[in-house]
Scaffold this motif. Structure first.
Motif, PDB file in Angstrom:
ATOM      1  N   VAL A   1       0.841  -1.205   0.000  1.00 53.78           N
ATOM      2  CA  VAL A   1       0.000   0.000   0.000  1.00 53.78           C
ATOM      3  C   VAL A   1       0.871   1.249   0.000  1.00 53.78           C
ATOM      4  O   VAL A   1       0.575   2.243  -0.678  1.00 53.78           O
ATOM      5  CB  VAL A   1      -0.950  -0.008   1.215  1.00 53.78           C
ATOM      6  N   GLY A   2       1.991   1.219   0.770  1.00 52.46           N
ATOM      7  CA  GLY A   2       2.906   2.352   0.797  1.00 52.46           C
ATOM      8  C   GLY A   2       3.537   2.620  -0.551  1.00 52.46           C
ATOM      9  O   GLY A   2       3.751   3.777  -0.924  1.00 52.46           O
ATOM     10  N   VAL A   3       3.833   1.544  -1.305  1.00 51.70           N
ATOM     11  CA  VAL A   3       4.397   1.717  -2.646  1.00 51.70           C
ATOM     12  C   VAL A   3       3.408   2.446  -3.551  1.00 51.70           C
ATOM     13  O   VAL A   3       3.764   3.386  -4.284  1.00 51.70           O
ATOM     14  CB  VAL A   3       4.781   0.343  -3.242  1.00 51.70           C
ATOM     15  N   VAL A   4       2.137   2.008  -3.482  1.00 51.63           N
ATOM     16  CA  VAL A   4       1.118   2.643  -4.331  1.00 51.63           C
ATOM     17  C   VAL A   4       0.929   4.120  -3.932  1.00 51.63           C
ATOM     18  O   VAL A   4       0.914   5.019  -4.783  1.00 51.63           O
ATOM     19  CB  VAL A   4      -0.211   1.879  -4.221  1.00 51.63           C
ATOM     20  N   LEU A   5       0.800   4.361  -2.614  1.00 56.76           N
ATOM     21  CA  LEU A   5       0.632   5.743  -2.161  1.00 56.76           C
ATOM     22  C   LEU A   5       1.868   6.579  -2.463  1.00 56.76           C
ATOM     23  O   LEU A   5       1.755   7.758  -2.833  1.00 56.76           O
ATOM     24  CB  LEU A   5       0.350   5.766  -0.652  1.00 56.76           C
ATOM     25  N   GLY A   6       3.049   5.987  -2.302  1.00 53.49           N
ATOM     26  CA  GLY A   6       4.281   6.718  -2.588  1.00 53.49           C
ATOM     27  C   GLY A   6       4.378   7.132  -4.038  1.00 53.49           C
ATOM     28  O   GLY A   6       4.781   8.264  -4.346  1.00 53.49           O
TER      29      GLY A   6
END
Length: 368
Positions: free
Chosen positions: A44-49
């Motif tokens: 999820v952090g990769v997508v948000l990042g």
């Protein structure tokens, strides 16, 4: 039987070390147990990042450094002092109300920023060649910026249906700005900053915008307008004094010419007349002519001093670091933002699973 005084019951024996011991192995086992959840949080952090890093537009910063030498702070050997001493006057070094430390206040003032609106700017790719106020409408903002401004845009659209369109080419009025103009002034006030080192009087102008060439052009324009603003202020009083002396000089010159003409005409007319009354009138006209010449001469000297004072009061600015087109964007890089968001997502998820979730369940049990 001798009683052992040093004997202590194990049940009542006090511990020698009350410090909290952290079982790192237990923490590692708990983290390992929630590894799948942490993997999901990292995803999820990769997508948000990616979304956030790509949404933030690039910004470029140009810094210009000035070293001003104010004319009023010079020693008594200035042009006006030399002219005054040469012509018989005294030097007068008046203190100035405009201090170099006021540069940040000048740059952030509304009239100064409004003067920048009509500055011609050009983007680095050459696709846009317009004024600064028009370029501000072309700057990008993150997607959440559009969400925040959506209510204001909707209200403005509704108001426009019931109000007449105003002439956008009209002169800006600092006394009464529209909401759109006030927003642009506020944005430029945040993008253009000035700092002054009180010890060295070094002035640093910093401009941050989204196009490197536009940023350099605006920085150069800010420096030029700041210099002209201070020059105009410093020489304003001297120019007013000079203009007044110019008028006074012409008046006294004409008075002297009139007195000289009267004396010459009377002398030529009564050259061969030996009456005492004629000589008395001739002497009076001569005295009037001499007095008019003395006043005319004094005003001429004061005028020369005032003209020299204009040049003396004009400040000199040494540009230590000129404006140049930046090659790399400023601020936090997209890679750092990307990695930071992944790190925060994993940390918050781990903290919630290890600590927050248990406390949350305990609070729920107590409230039931």
């Amino acid at each position: 039987m001798t009683e052992n005084k040093n004997y202590q019951n194990p049940e009542v024996q006090e511990p020698e070390n009350d410090e909290l011991e952290i079982d790192w192995m237990d923490i590692l086992r708990r983290i390992y147990a929630i590894r799948k959840t942490l993997y999901k949080a990292a995803g999820v952090g990769v997508v948000l990042g990616i979304i956030i890093a790509l949404s933030i537009p690039k910004q470029y910063t140009v810094t210009v450094t000035l070293s001003p030498e104010m004319g009023g702070d010079k020693a008594s050997g200035g042009l006006a002092s030399l002219a005054s001493s040469f012509l018989g006057g005294g030097s007068n070094n008046n203190s100035d109300a405009l201090n170099v430390t006021l540069a940040p206040d000048i740059v952030s003032s509304t009239p100064f920023i409004l003067e920048l609106f009509n500055t011609r700017v050009q983007t680095l790719d050459g696709e846009l060649d317009t004024t600064l106020v028009t370029y501000l409408d072309e700057q990008k903002q993150p997607w959440w910026g559009y969400i925040k401004s959506a209510p204001g845009l909707a209200i403005g659209a509704i108001k426009s249906l019931f109000t007449e369109e105003t002439d956008t080419t009209a002169t800006l009025n600092p006394f009464q700005l529209t909401e759109k103009e006030a927003a642009k002034v506020k944005g430029l006030r945040q993008s253009i900053l000035a700092e002054v080192d009180k010890k060295t009087a070094m002035t640093t102008i910093t401009v941050t915008l989204q196009d490197p060439k536009v940023t350099a052009i605006v920085a150069d324009s800010v420096v030029a307008k700041l210099q002209q603003y201070i020059i105009d202020y410093r020489i304003k009083k001297a120019k007013e004094d000079c203009a007044y002396l110019e008028e006074l000089y012409k008046e006294r010159q004409q008075e002297y010419y009139d007195a000289q003409s009267k004396y010459a005409h009377y002398f030529d007319t009564n050259r061969n007349i030996a009456f005492q009354s004629v000589r008395a009138e001739q002497e009076r006209l001569q005295n009037d002519m001499n007095l008019a010449y003395q006043v005319y001469s004094q005003v001429a000297q004061q005028l020369q001093v005032a003209r020299a004072k204009i040049q003396e009061e004009k400040p000199v600015f040494a540009v230590v670091e000129p404006a140049t087109i930046p090659l790399k964007p400023s601020g936090t890089s997209k890679k750092v933002i990307f990695v930071g968001i992944i790190f925060l997502a994993v940390c918050f998820t781990g903290a919630w699973k290890l600590l927050g979730y248990n406390y949350y369940n305990q609070i729920r049990k107590l409230t039931k």
